[in-house]
Motif scaffolding. Structure first.
Motif, PDB file in Angstrom:
ATOM      1  N   UNK A  54      25.306 -66.439  -4.173  1.00  0.00           N
ATOM      2  CA  UNK A  54      26.367 -66.086  -3.226  1.00  0.00           C
ATOM      3  C   UNK A  54      25.981 -64.860  -2.401  1.00  0.00           C
ATOM      4  N   UNK A  55      24.703 -64.707  -2.094  1.00  0.00           N
ATOM      5  CA  UNK A  55      24.201 -63.532  -1.385  1.00  0.00           C
ATOM      6  C   UNK A  55      24.881 -63.340  -0.024  1.00  0.00           C
ATOM      7  N   UNK A  56      24.866 -64.362   0.834  1.00  0.00           N
ATOM      8  CA  UNK A  56      25.410 -64.219   2.194  1.00  0.00           C
ATOM      9  C   UNK A  56      26.915 -63.930   2.174  1.00  0.00           C
ATOM     10  N   UNK A  57      27.740 -64.704   1.441  1.00  0.00           N
ATOM     11  CA  UNK A  57      29.171 -64.361   1.410  1.00  0.00           C
ATOM     12  C   UNK A  57      29.431 -62.961   0.849  1.00  0.00           C
ATOM     13  N   UNK A  58      28.641 -62.535  -0.119  1.00  0.00           N
ATOM     14  CA  UNK A  58      28.830 -61.195  -0.695  1.00  0.00           C
ATOM     15  C   UNK A  58      28.460 -60.110   0.311  1.00  0.00           C
ATOM     16  N   UNK A  59      27.412 -60.334   1.093  1.00  0.00           N
ATOM     17  CA  UNK A  59      27.042 -59.373   2.135  1.00  0.00           C
ATOM     18  C   UNK A  59      28.156 -59.285   3.169  1.00  0.00           C
ATOM     19  N   UNK A  60      28.703 -60.442   3.557  1.00  0.00           N
ATOM     20  CA  UNK A  60      29.795 -60.444   4.541  1.00  0.00           C
ATOM     21  C   UNK A  60      31.003 -59.660   4.027  1.00  0.00           C
ATOM     22  N   UNK A  61      31.370 -59.899   2.776  1.00  0.00           N
ATOM     23  CA  UNK A  61      32.489 -59.154   2.193  1.00  0.00           C
ATOM     24  C   UNK A  61      32.171 -57.665   2.121  1.00  0.00           C
ATOM     25  N   UNK A  62      30.936 -57.328   1.770  1.00  0.00           N
ATOM     26  CA  UNK A  62      30.526 -55.929   1.682  1.00  0.00           C
ATOM     27  C   UNK A  62      30.594 -55.230   3.027  1.00  0.00           C
ATOM     28  N   UNK A  63      30.208 -55.919   4.090  1.00  0.00           N
ATOM     29  CA  UNK A  63      30.279 -55.328   5.429  1.00  0.00           C
ATOM     30  C   UNK A  63      31.718 -55.018   5.792  1.00  0.00           C
ATOM     31  N   UNK A  64      32.613 -55.980   5.532  1.00  0.00           N
ATOM     32  CA  UNK A  64      34.027 -55.782   5.867  1.00  0.00           C
ATOM     33  C   UNK A  64      34.617 -54.639   5.044  1.00  0.00           C
ATOM     34  N   UNK A  65      34.402 -54.686   3.734  1.00  0.00           N
ATOM     35  CA  UNK A  65      34.965 -53.639   2.873  1.00  0.00           C
ATOM     36  C   UNK A  65      34.340 -52.270   3.151  1.00  0.00           C
ATOM     37  N   UNK A  66      33.015 -52.232   3.325  1.00  0.00           N
ATOM     38  CA  UNK A  66      32.336 -50.977   3.602  1.00  0.00           C
ATOM     39  C   UNK A  66      32.716 -50.414   4.962  1.00  0.00           C
ATOM     40  N   UNK A  67      32.812 -51.291   5.959  1.00  0.00           N
ATOM     41  CA  UNK A  67      33.215 -50.838   7.296  1.00  0.00           C
ATOM     42  C   UNK A  67      34.628 -50.303   7.306  1.00  0.00           C
ATOM     43  N   UNK A  68      35.504 -50.991   6.573  1.00  0.00           N
ATOM     44  CA  UNK A  68      36.894 -50.521   6.469  1.00  0.00           C
ATOM     45  C   UNK A  68      36.955 -49.177   5.755  1.00  0.00           C
ATOM     46  N   UNK A  69      36.207 -49.053   4.671  1.00  0.00           N
ATOM     47  CA  UNK A  69      36.170 -47.772   3.952  1.00  0.00           C
ATOM     48  C   UNK A  69      35.612 -46.662   4.842  1.00  0.00           C
ATOM     49  N   UNK A  70      34.561 -46.979   5.592  1.00  0.00           N
ATOM     50  CA  UNK A  70      33.988 -46.000   6.510  1.00  0.00           C
ATOM     51  C   UNK A  70      34.976 -45.595   7.592  1.00  0.00           C
ATOM     52  N   UNK A  71      35.736 -46.562   8.100  1.00  0.00           N
ATOM     53  CA  UNK A  71      36.753 -46.262   9.108  1.00  0.00           C
ATOM     54  C   UNK A  71      37.821 -45.332   8.534  1.00  0.00           C
ATOM     55  N   UNK A  72      38.281 -45.668   7.328  1.00  0.00           N
ATOM     56  CA  UNK A  72      39.297 -44.818   6.695  1.00  0.00           C
ATOM     57  C   UNK A  72      38.762 -43.406   6.446  1.00  0.00           C
ATOM     58  N   UNK A  73      37.524 -43.317   5.957  1.00  0.00           N
ATOM     59  CA  UNK A  73      36.937 -41.994   5.723  1.00  0.00           C
ATOM     60  C   UNK A  73      36.805 -41.229   7.031  1.00  0.00           C
ATOM     61  N   UNK A  74      36.400 -41.935   8.080  1.00  0.00           N
ATOM     62  CA  UNK A  74      36.279 -41.293   9.378  1.00  0.00           C
ATOM     63  C   UNK A  74      37.611 -40.823   9.925  1.00  0.00           C
ATOM     64  N   UNK A  75      38.650 -41.643   9.737  1.00  0.00           N
ATOM     65  CA  UNK A  75      39.979 -41.250  10.214  1.00  0.00           C
ATOM     66  C   UNK A  75      40.539 -40.065   9.419  1.00  0.00           C
ATOM     67  N   UNK A  76      40.260 -40.053   8.121  1.00  0.00           N
ATOM     68  CA  UNK A  76      40.694 -38.911   7.303  1.00  0.00           C
ATOM     69  C   UNK A  76      39.970 -37.655   7.767  1.00  0.00           C
TER      70      UNK A  76
END
Length: 167
Positions: A54-76
């Motif tokens: 499940x490499x590709x689906x896991x990478x896709x989920x990681x990008x979304x979750x990591x990008x969202x976390x990065x956005x939240x950290x940036x906004x904080x």
């Protein structure tokens, strides 16, 4: 492109199907064979880690979750530092989060077998082979009918979209 699945009873039939697919213009990068461990596939194109896990689906989920976390950290950080970190640094934090998330997701996905292939595990363990074919949408019916006509013991087992597309 779509990926179609055929469950094939033996290696000889699989060889015939792959030979027919080659004559139809498909090369080995569009054909993936999955068999029981230690089954000699000889010159058949074996499924890679990308098809087996499940490499590709896991990478896709990681990008979304990591990008969202990065956005939240940036906004904080933006709320504490004001407009000092707006723009480039904020984008950098988002990209760093997406990168870290994709790496973590990919590593996790590599350790998990492909969830779409679970339905075939029992048949594969009994010695059947799974043929995965990446095919243009407009050729699905034509190729499926040819395979089933020439190999009635092959079993068509579904269609799914491919991410990312292979060319």
């Amino acid at each position: 492109m779509r990926r179609i699945y055929f469950l094939v009873p033996d290696i000889k039939t699989t060889h015939h199907i792959v030979d027919e697919l080659h004559r139809e213009g498909f090369n080995d990068r569009h054909i993936h064979i999955l068999a029981k461990r230690d089954t000699p596939l000889e010159d058949l194109p074996e499924a890679t880690i990308l098809e087996k896990t499940d490499f590709i689906p896991a990478v896709e989920r990681g990008i979304v979750l990591g990008g969202t976390s990065g956005l939240l950290a940036g906004l904080i950080g933006l709320s504490y530092a004001g407009f000092v970190i707006a723009g480039g640094p904020l984008l950098g934090v988002i990209l760093a989060g997406a990168t870290i998330g994709s790496l973590a997701g990919g590593l996790t996905g590599m350790s998990a077998s492909n969830s779409k292939l679970k339905q075939f595990e029992e048949a594969i363990e009994k010695g059947e082979l799974l043929v995965l074919l990446d095919i243009p949408i407009e050729r699905i019916t034509e190729i499926t009918q040819k395979i089933l006509k020439h190999h009635p013991n092959a079993e068509f087992d579904g269609i799914e979209p491919i991410l990312p597309p292979t060319h």
